[in-house]
Design an enzyme around this catalytic site. Structure first.
Site, mmCIF file in Angstrom:
data_model
loop_
_atom_site.group_PDB
_atom_site.id
_atom_site.type_symbol
_atom_site.label_atom_id
_atom_site.label_comp_id
_atom_site.label_asym_id
_atom_site.label_seq_id
_atom_site.Cartn_x
_atom_site.Cartn_y
_atom_site.Cartn_z
ATOM 1 N N THR A 39 4.199 28.968 27.390
ATOM 2 C CA THR A 39 4.049 29.840 26.220
ATOM 3 C C THR A 39 5.342 29.998 25.455
ATOM 4 O O THR A 39 5.331 30.286 24.253
ATOM 5 C CB THR A 39 3.552 31.223 26.666
ATOM 6 O OG1 THR A 39 4.461 31.755 27.633
ATOM 7 C CG2 THR A 39 2.177 31.118 27.295
ATOM 8 N N CYS A 40 6.472 29.821 26.131
ATOM 9 C CA CYS A 40 7.735 29.988 25.414
ATOM 10 C C CYS A 40 7.919 28.904 24.367
ATOM 11 O O CYS A 40 8.660 29.091 23.399
ATOM 12 C CB CYS A 40 8.891 29.984 26.397
ATOM 13 S SG CYS A 40 8.958 28.542 27.462
#
Length: 1169
Positions: free
Chosen positions: A1136-1137
């Protein structure tokens, strides 16, 4: 001869120094002037000596006459003939008194004794029934006797009035002046009142009447200083200077003096009707002019006088001539009032101009009773209400002009820097008064207008208008036609519009609420006001001209307006409690059931809204703003905006949407379009100081209409966009222009705001939401560019912020390392994570880890179990600060830090999958919340309050008081809703106050400490102006993305492929086919799985940071398994980063669908790249 010596001459031979001819002539001229000056100085000195000698001689003669007069009449007992009184008593007395008693000398004790004896002799004479002894019988005698009597009577009246004017100076020194003044007033009353004469017969009655009228004209003409003397005397009386004004009670001689002074002031208005100077101008009018200028301008005139004297001043024979002459000679009278000498005036005349006191005096005399309230029969006492209303309009307009001028001068003075030490005192020094005394004076002055703030006063005026047919009256009357014999609705509008502006100027905080409460709840008034405006701005017959005037407009009323008026009357009848002031309650609701708590969120409750083209919502007569409308429409518009914005604050959604009072929804749309067009064009053309109050009222009303539409739509979206649909500049141009003008305004302190900046600041809704989002991003890009130029972005590594965060303590570590940075948090953040085992995690932060940090810290801190925020009990489960957070050690500071976290996410364009309560967001935008919004925060409390509101029995049975109990960590805290609230029971009389106090506490007071803290943190990174581009719902969309289905084509167009994938890869084609077959909720879950936010970016996936990426995960399947039909068994995962989906190389769509759904619904597969 040489040229330089050509014009030189010598007067004393060749040995003397020669001078030029011009110098010689100049010297001779100067000597001649010196000789003339010496002659004039000598003549002046001789004249001064002659005058001084004459004065000395006259003074000696006066002193000798006084001494002889004292000897003759010191202990005189007996009777004198009228001739003896005239020749032996009055003639020497008037001579030496006029020489010895002068304004600069004052009245000495010896003169007081002489006056006392002389006045007693005269009073004994005029009370004598013997014509030979009665001084007044000279007025009916021979022509010579009449001439002497007239001269001496005039001198006596002038002397008595001089004594009256000196009363305040002498009264403190010698009480004998009271008795002398009382005798003097009795004497003048006898001389000017034919009924007090004892020697009147049928033969001489006509001559006596002529003599009295002649004295009346003499007093009224101003030669004797009647009105100036009476003014000085009344001004010196005790001032009821407080917010609670009571009528003055006087006794004995002082009452006699006051009564005589008022009687003399009124006498010229009653004793003569003869013609004087000027065609058509009577003596009464001439006297009324002086009465208006000198008496009506006395501060607290009515309150200084005993009630019995006020009744005489209220009489129609006195008040009507004053009102009439004020209309006839308004310019002359207003100029004279403005020229009243204020150098020695008391402070009340310096704070409130004399014309303001004249306005208050007329209102009190025309409408007030002895208690200062409205006299119930004020309009049935013979007073011409047309004269009264228009006189008030004239005075109020002039007062407003003077107040505005004072405000302009004050603003200019405040902008002028000064190096003088004496100028340290601000220009608004309030004339040496303390703030408390100044405020007390303003409150006391505004209390004088109490009669016109009562509903019955307005109802009486509307009843008079109704007699003449309001609509027809408007066709024939314009504000410029002050001599119309009919009272029109426009008269009433001007009356209250001006009073409203005066109250707003004198007390901006709460002054206007006194009138707005009354105007808002007067049945039919607001409907009539809108009907007049509607007929002028939305004509049926065709387009109107740009400068439309009400005097030529058609104001026919239709049946629909009548229906609205009946609805408004019904609403007012049902809610008698609405007359409680708006400072203590904010609504006066109609009947509302418990099933109405979700009115705003119920889609079925929305009426069908047709968008239509932009042009139909553009009001043609308002396209030039305030400068393009007439004075009449400007007045009506100002009054309507102020009144309706006040009513909107206390009008609930059931009344607005279901009962549709006071207006139907169609009319509400017209009102919104009118305000929207007017405000936008007013800002485009730069409003001036003269139209500032009108624009402020219109802007406030427009904001209230727009906020209600945001909660529960009743207007088509195109309506709000229509004014700027053709003229608004491009987004980048508007944003950059605003920033440039902001810098110039801060630097140069420009007095007026340029149009582009004003529009973006005041009415950003004229730009579509998508354009405002672009503008928001443009502001951020400009801010980043300016920081880059300052070396804050690409500078040394020390400019960036490096932090080390433990996975299990992400909130505490982030708070400890970042909270003190403030605006420096705009810099890039380099994050290093430490695992639960205490080891640094592998990976380099190229921006992705900072995104993961922001999403993870917000996820942990906003979780209800953390204790800082809780979820609303409504179905949408939005975030709201937890009331118990203030009992935590650093709860408020933590909330301030979370404001910075949200600000950092907005600044970097990172979406957070959280939405705040609309009530909380409104606090961040600087807006107030009202009772109806409680249903979105706590539906159960809202239903309970509605139960209390509609409880049929005695509310005391519920045993409620003005307190609320808060529970936190097992402890109960009692909060009082008002001072001593625990001792105040809720009754049927105060239940409305309780309901709104409870709603105010839950919606505003309870949240304010947290919202202020969150706001401080948020605005460290996001400018407050940037926030105000959006309403509460739009702010949530800005934070968490669009509230709509994912556009697969847009996502596909803006997807990046890595690890060996390309757009033509077999697995990628299968992925997009499977994604199209997903339900909308599953697509949102996929987006959240990859980006940690379930909503798409507002402006499309091209604005997603980092870019949506699909990374190839190679999975080798054995040959025998492939032959048997087995596919890859590994689950998809995500980083997700970096917004990266790690997708294995699936061969079949069914497998990909199954594995993808399993991963996104179980939250499995998260890992660090």
């Amino acid at each position: 001869m040489d040229e330089p010596r050509k014009h030189q001459v010598s007067l004393r031979g060749a040995s003397a120094k020669e001078i030029t001819r011009d110098a010689l002539l100049q010297k001779v001229s100067q000597e001649r002037e010196l000789r003339h000056y010496a002659k004039r100085a000598t003549a002046a000195a001789i004249f001064v000596q002659r005058v001084w000698r004459s004065y000395i001689v006259t003074l000696k003669v006066a002193l000798q006459l006084q001494e002889d007069w004292d000897k003759n009449y010191e202990d005189y007992v007996g009777s004198l003939t009228r001739t003896q009184i005239s020749c032996s008593v009055l003639r020497p007395f008037l001579f030496f008194i006029s020489c010895l008693a002068t304004p600069h000398k004052g009245i000495q004790t010896r003169e007081i004794n002489c006056m006392h004896r002389c006045f007693k002799i005269l009073l004994e004479s005029v009370n004598s029934s013997d014509p030979k002894q009665n001084f007044c019988s000279l007025a009916t005698g021979t022509p010579e006797e009449r001439r002497i009597w007239n001269y001496e009577s005039r001198k006596l009246i002038s002397l008595c009035l001089f004594i009256l004017s000196e009363f305040d100076k002498c009264c403190a020194r010698d009480q004998e002046i009271v008795a002398v003044t009382a005798l003097a007033m009795r004497l003048v009353i006898h001389l000017t009142d034919l009924k007090g004469w004892k020697n009147i017969t049928s033969d001489n009655c006509q001559e006596a009447d002529r003599a009295v009228k002649d004295l009346g004209q003499f007093m009224g003409a101003g030669e004797c200083g009647l009105y100036i003397s009476v003014r000085r005397y009344i001004t010196a009386l005790d001032t009821p200077f407080s917010s609670q004004i009571e009528n003055v009670v006087q006794k004995d001689d002082k009452f006699l003096i006051t009564a005589s002074a008022i009687t003399l002031a009124l006498r010229p208005l009653r004793v003569t009707n003869s013609k004087v100077d000027g065609p058509g101008l009577s003596a009464v009018d001439s006297f009324a002019e002086k009465y208006c200028v000198f008496l009506l301008t006395i501060p607290w005139l009515v309150q200084r006088l005993p009630a019995v004297l006020v009744r005489a001043m209220k009489h129609i024979s006195v008040l009507s001539p004053c009102l009439r002459i004020l209309l006839i000679l308004k310019e002359k009278i207003l100029n004279q009032i403005s020229e009243i000498n204020q150098s020695q005036a008391p402070f009340c005349l310096k704070v409130i101009p004399p014309v303001g006191w004249a306005l208050a005096s007329i209102i009190c005399l025309a409408t007030a009773n002895e208690n200062g309230s409205l006299d119930s029969g004020w309009c049935n006492q013979g007073l011409d209400c047309v004269l009264y209303v228009r006189a008030v309009i004239i005075l109020a307009e002039d007062l407003l002009a003077r107040l505005d001028n004072v405000g302009s001068i004050k603003n200019v003075n405040q902008e002028i820097p000064s190096n003088n030490e004496d100028s340290v005192m601000p220009t608004d020094t309030k004339f040496g008064m303390s703030d408390e005394r100044h405020g007390s004076l303003i409150v006391s002055y505004m209390d004088l207008f109490k009669p016109v703030c009562q509903q019955q006063h307005l109802m009486d005026l509307l009843a008079i208008v109704g007699k003449d047919d309001c609509a027809q009256g408007l066709e024939t009357f314009s504000h410029n036609n002050l001599h119309s014999q009919k009272l029109g609705f426009l008269d009433v509008a001007y009356f209250y519009c001006y009073l409203l502006r005066i109250f707003s100027f004198l007390n901006p905080a709460v002054g206007q609420y006194y009138i707005l409460n009354m105007l808002s709840f007067t049945p039919g008034f607001l409907v009539s006001l809108w009907g007049t405006l509607e007929s002028a701005l939305f004509p049926v017959d065709g387009p109107t001209t740009e400068n439309h005037d009400l005097s030529s407009s058609k104001t026919s009323r239709n049946k629909k307006d009548g229906l609205s008026e009946r609805r408004q009357k019904h609403s007012i009848k049902d809610e008698g409690n609405k007359w409680v002031t708006v400072l203590h309650k904010f609504t006066g609701k109609s009947q509302l059931g418990a099933d109405s708590t979700n009115l705003v969120d119920d889609p079925s409750s929305h009426s069908h809204i047709v968008e239509g083209p932009h042009d139909i919502w553009d009001v043609e007569p308002l396209k030039h703003g305030p400068e393009g409308i007439s004075k009449d429409i400007s007045c009506l518009l100002h009054l309507f905006c102020a009144t309706y914005s006040h009513l909107l604050l206390i009008l609930d959604d059931i009344e607005f949407y279901e009962k549709q009072v006071p207006f139907r929804i169609e009319q509400q749309r017209r009102i919104a379009s009118m305000l929207n067009t007017f405000v936008y064009n007013g800002l485009c053309h730069n409003m001036g100081q003269q139209t500032r109050s009108l624009m402020d009222s219109a802007i406030k009303c427009l904001h209230l209409m727009y906020e209600r539409d945001c909660r529960h739509q009743f207007c088509p979206t195109v309506l709000w966009l229509s004014p700027a649909s053709k003229s608004r500049p491009p987004i980048a141009v508007a944003a950059r222009t605003h920033e440039v003008l902001s810098v110039n305004t801060r630097t140069d302190d420009a007095p007026t705001l340029p149009s582009t900046r004003s529009i973006i600041t005041t009415v950003p809704h004229v730009y579509p939401f998508e354009e405002r989002v672009e503008m928001f991003r443009e502001f951020i890009e400009m801010d980043k560019a300016s920081r880059k130029m300052a070396g804050e972005v690409d500078g040394p590594p020390s400019r960036s912020v490096g932090i080390v965060v433990r996975r299990g303590h992400i909130v505490e570590d982030g708070y400890r390392q970042l909270n003190s940075l403030g605006p420096r948090l705009k810099s890039s953040i380099h994050v290093s994570f430490v695992s639960d085992s205490g080891l640094p995690e592998a990976g380099l932060d190229y921006g992705g880890l900072s995104k993961e940090f922001l999403t993870d810290i917000s996820k942990a801190a906003f979780a209800p179990e953390y204790g800082l925020f809780s979820q609303t009990s409504a179905s949408d489960r939005l975030l709201i600060p937890n009331a118990s957070a203030k009992y935590l050690g650093n709860g408020v500071q933590m909330i301030e830090f979370l404001g910075r976290v949200v600000g950092k996410a907005l600044y970097e364009g990172i979406l957070l999958d959280y939405s705040f309560s609309l009530v909380f967001v409104q606090k961040l935008l600087g807006r107030y919340s009202f009772l109806d919004e409680l249903s979105t925060l706590d539906p159960e409390l809202y239903r309970n309050l509605m139960y209390v509101k509609h409880y049929d029995n005695d509310v005391k049975d519920l045993f409620l008081d003005f307190t609320v109990i808060e529970e936190s960590f097992g402890k109960q805290h009692v909060i009082e809703l008002k001072p001593s609230g625990k001792d105040i029971s809720v009754t049927n009389e105060n239940k409305m106050q309780y309901i709104h106090a409870m709603a105010d506490y839950k919606l505003n007071r309870q949240i304010i400490p947290f919202s202020n803290a969150f706001y401080r943190g948020l605005t460290d990174l996001i400018s407050p102006f940037w926030l105000k581009l959006f309403n509460a719902r739009e702010f949530n969309q800005l934070l968490s993305g669009g509230d709509y289905d994912i556009d697969i084509d847009d996502l596909r167009k803006n997807t990046r492929y890595t690890g060996g994938y390309s757009e033509g890869s077999r697995t990628i084609k299968i992925f997009w086919e499977v994604l199209k077959g997903f339900e909308p909720n599953d697509r949102c879950m996929l987006l959240k799985f990859v980006t940690s936010c379930s909503r798409p970016p507002l402006l499309g996936f091209k604005h997603l940071q980092p870019t949506f990426t699909i990374h190839k995960v190679v999975c080798n399947v054995p040959i025998w398994a492939s032959i048997g039909g087995q596919d890859v068994d590994r689950l998809p995962s995500a980083s997700t980063c970096y917004n990266t989906l790690k997708l294995p190389t699936y061969k079949r769509a069914s497998t990909l669908r199954e594995k993808l759904l399993y991963s996104i619904n179980s939250n499995a597969g998260f890992e660090l790249s």
